[in-house]
Design a protein around this motif. Structure first.
Motif, PDB file in Angstrom:
ATOM      1  N   GLU A 157       0.831  -1.209   0.000  1.00 43.09           N
ATOM      2  CA  GLU A 157       0.000   0.000   0.000  1.00 43.09           C
ATOM      3  C   GLU A 157       0.865   1.259   0.000  1.00 43.09           C
ATOM      4  O   GLU A 157       0.568   2.229  -0.721  1.00 43.09           O
ATOM      5  N   GLU A 158       1.915   1.247   0.803  1.00 44.76           N
ATOM      6  CA  GLU A 158       2.792   2.415   0.861  1.00 44.76           C
ATOM      7  C   GLU A 158       3.469   2.664  -0.481  1.00 44.76           C
ATOM      8  O   GLU A 158       3.568   3.808  -0.947  1.00 44.76           O
ATOM      9  N   LEU A 159       3.940   1.590  -1.100  1.00 46.81           N
ATOM     10  CA  LEU A 159       4.579   1.728  -2.410  1.00 46.81           C
ATOM     11  C   LEU A 159       3.574   2.193  -3.459  1.00 46.81           C
ATOM     12  O   LEU A 159       3.890   3.029  -4.313  1.00 46.81           O
ATOM     13  N   ALA A 160       2.350   1.664  -3.387  1.00 49.02           N
ATOM     14  CA  ALA A 160       1.320   2.059  -4.348  1.00 49.02           C
ATOM     15  C   ALA A 160       0.965   3.534  -4.192  1.00 49.02           C
ATOM     16  O   ALA A 160       0.701   4.234  -5.180  1.00 49.02           O
ATOM     17  N   SER A 161       0.983   4.030  -2.967  1.00 48.11           N
ATOM     18  CA  SER A 161       0.603   5.425  -2.723  1.00 48.11           C
ATOM     19  C   SER A 161       1.605   6.402  -3.332  1.00 48.11           C
ATOM     20  O   SER A 161       1.235   7.529  -3.689  1.00 48.11           O
ATOM     21  N   VAL A 162       2.871   6.000  -3.464  1.00 46.13           N
ATOM     22  CA  VAL A 162       3.866   6.880  -4.082  1.00 46.13           C
ATOM     23  C   VAL A 162       4.061   6.562  -5.562  1.00 46.13           C
ATOM     24  O   VAL A 162       4.677   7.337  -6.291  1.00 46.13           O
ATOM     25  N   GLY A 163       3.512   5.427  -5.997  1.00 43.84           N
ATOM     26  CA  GLY A 163       3.726   5.023  -7.381  1.00 43.84           C
ATOM     27  C   GLY A 163       2.557   5.267  -8.308  1.00 43.84           C
ATOM     28  O   GLY A 163       2.708   5.206  -9.528  1.00 43.84           O
ATOM     29  N   ILE A 164       1.375   5.567  -7.760  1.00 39.22           N
ATOM     30  CA  ILE A 164       0.181   5.699  -8.589  1.00 39.22           C
ATOM     31  C   ILE A 164       0.311   6.872  -9.558  1.00 39.22           C
ATOM     32  O   ILE A 164       0.863   7.928  -9.218  1.00 39.22           O
ATOM     33  N   ASP A 165      -0.177   6.677 -10.760  1.00 38.75           N
ATOM     34  CA  ASP A 165      -0.197   7.735 -11.764  1.00 38.75           C
ATOM     35  C   ASP A 165      -1.167   8.832 -11.310  1.00 38.75           C
ATOM     36  O   ASP A 165      -2.272   8.548 -10.852  1.00 38.75           O
ATOM     37  N   PRO A 225       4.384  -1.662 -15.032  1.00 44.51           N
ATOM     38  CA  PRO A 225       4.504  -0.559 -15.994  1.00 44.51           C
ATOM     39  C   PRO A 225       3.369   0.447 -15.891  1.00 44.51           C
ATOM     40  O   PRO A 225       3.481   1.561 -16.419  1.00 44.51           O
ATOM     41  N   GLU A 226       2.258   0.091 -15.220  1.00 47.52           N
ATOM     42  CA  GLU A 226       1.124   1.007 -15.115  1.00 47.52           C
ATOM     43  C   GLU A 226       1.416   2.198 -14.209  1.00 47.52           C
ATOM     44  O   GLU A 226       0.692   3.198 -14.244  1.00 47.52           O
ATOM     45  N   LEU A 227       2.452   2.096 -13.406  1.00 53.13           N
ATOM     46  CA  LEU A 227       2.792   3.209 -12.523  1.00 53.13           C
ATOM     47  C   LEU A 227       3.361   4.367 -13.333  1.00 53.13           C
ATOM     48  O   LEU A 227       3.844   4.176 -14.449  1.00 53.13           O
TER      49      LEU A 227
END
Length: 277
Positions: A157-165, A225-227
């Motif tokens: 979740e933490e990684l997704a929060s900084v990686g989201i487009d 790659p979606e990030l």
């Protein structure tokens, strides 16, 4: 133990519901407090102080009081590793039901309810969020370990929060009425969960197996790659740090990791289509 008659008001038991949740609902429906319910079930005062470690005799009595089968309240074998969550309100006919469900994540794809937290929250169906839940369930059906609620999941979740487009974040926030919450970043979280539960990925980023340069190149290649471009860089940095920390893992823990990887690979190999639910 004496035979117990069912209470006047029976309460439906939902698969994967926790005994605590069922106990509370059964007591409430019959206008009893939990202490009186336990007394009605024949639980002695010496057994009255427990939390999740239910005496088997009490589970049997609770099942009889609710007019259930004697095995209805059995928990899944690895229940202590599963996150407790609430059930979709439409699936549970409006009741708050707490479950430990090893077959799903935090989304009800049928009714578009978000299940992480103390109460389900309805959201406007967003295709990629629903798709992420289906993806997670597919992984679980094919032998992946359910890590919802674990330290690894929180890291995803933490990684997704900084990686989201940024465009995706804004669009989902507008559609759900939410700010940057676990719901908004759920698709990216599940992408990272898929990566961090992949035995091959874990094996390749374990320092004892690969040099730092090779590990780093592999991580950069495997980041979803979606990030966003900036997000991929941030997630890569986070995963590299995670990989480096594995270098300090004890030999005993490394052996446990090897064992876990072999078991996951064996489950994936042995899994036949007929066993999938």
């Amino acid at each position: 133990m004496r035979l117990l008659r069912p209470l006047p008001i029976r309460v439906k038991y939902y698969p994967w519901e926790t005994p605590t949740s069922y106990e509370m609902r059964l007591a409430s429906a019959n206008h009893l407090n939990r202490a009186d319910l336990r007394a009605t079930a024949g639980l002695s005062s010496s057994q009255a102080h427990f939390s999740t470690a239910y005496p088997s005799v009490y589970l049997d009595a609770l099942a009889i009081l609710g007019d259930l089968g004697s095995r209805s309240l059995d928990l899944p074998p690895d229940h202590h590793e599963l996150a407790e969550r609430v059930m979709c309100l439409q699936c549970s006919a409006g009741e708050i039901v707490h479950v430990r469900d090893p077959t799903s994540g935090y989304v009800c794809p049928k009714h578009a309810f978000w299940l992480q937290g103390s109460r389900p929250v309805a959201f406007h169906p967003i295709p990629e969020i629903i798709d992420a839940e289906h993806r997670l369930r597919e992984l679980l059906a094919n032998g992946r370990e359910n890590i919802c609620g674990t330290t690894t999941y929180r890291m995803c979740e933490e990684l997704a929060s900084v990686g989201i487009d940024e465009e995706r974040r804004v669009r989902r926030e507008a559609a759900t009425g939410a700010k940057l919450t676990p719901l908004v970043i759920y698709p990216e979280t599940i992408q990272l969960v898929s990566l961090l539960t992949d035995p091959t990925f874990i094996r390749r980023i374990t320092p004892i197996r690969e040099s730092k340069a090779r590990r780093y190149r592999y991580i950069e290649k495997m980041v979803p790659p979606e990030l966003s471009s900036e997000g991929r860089t941030r997630v890569s940095s986070g995963l590299k740090l995670y990989s480096d920390r594995l270098e300090n893992t004890s030999e005993e823990a490394r052996k446990a990791l090897d064992h876990k990887i072999r078991n996951a690979q064996r489950r994936a190999t042995d899994k036949s289509p007929g066993k999938c639910s």
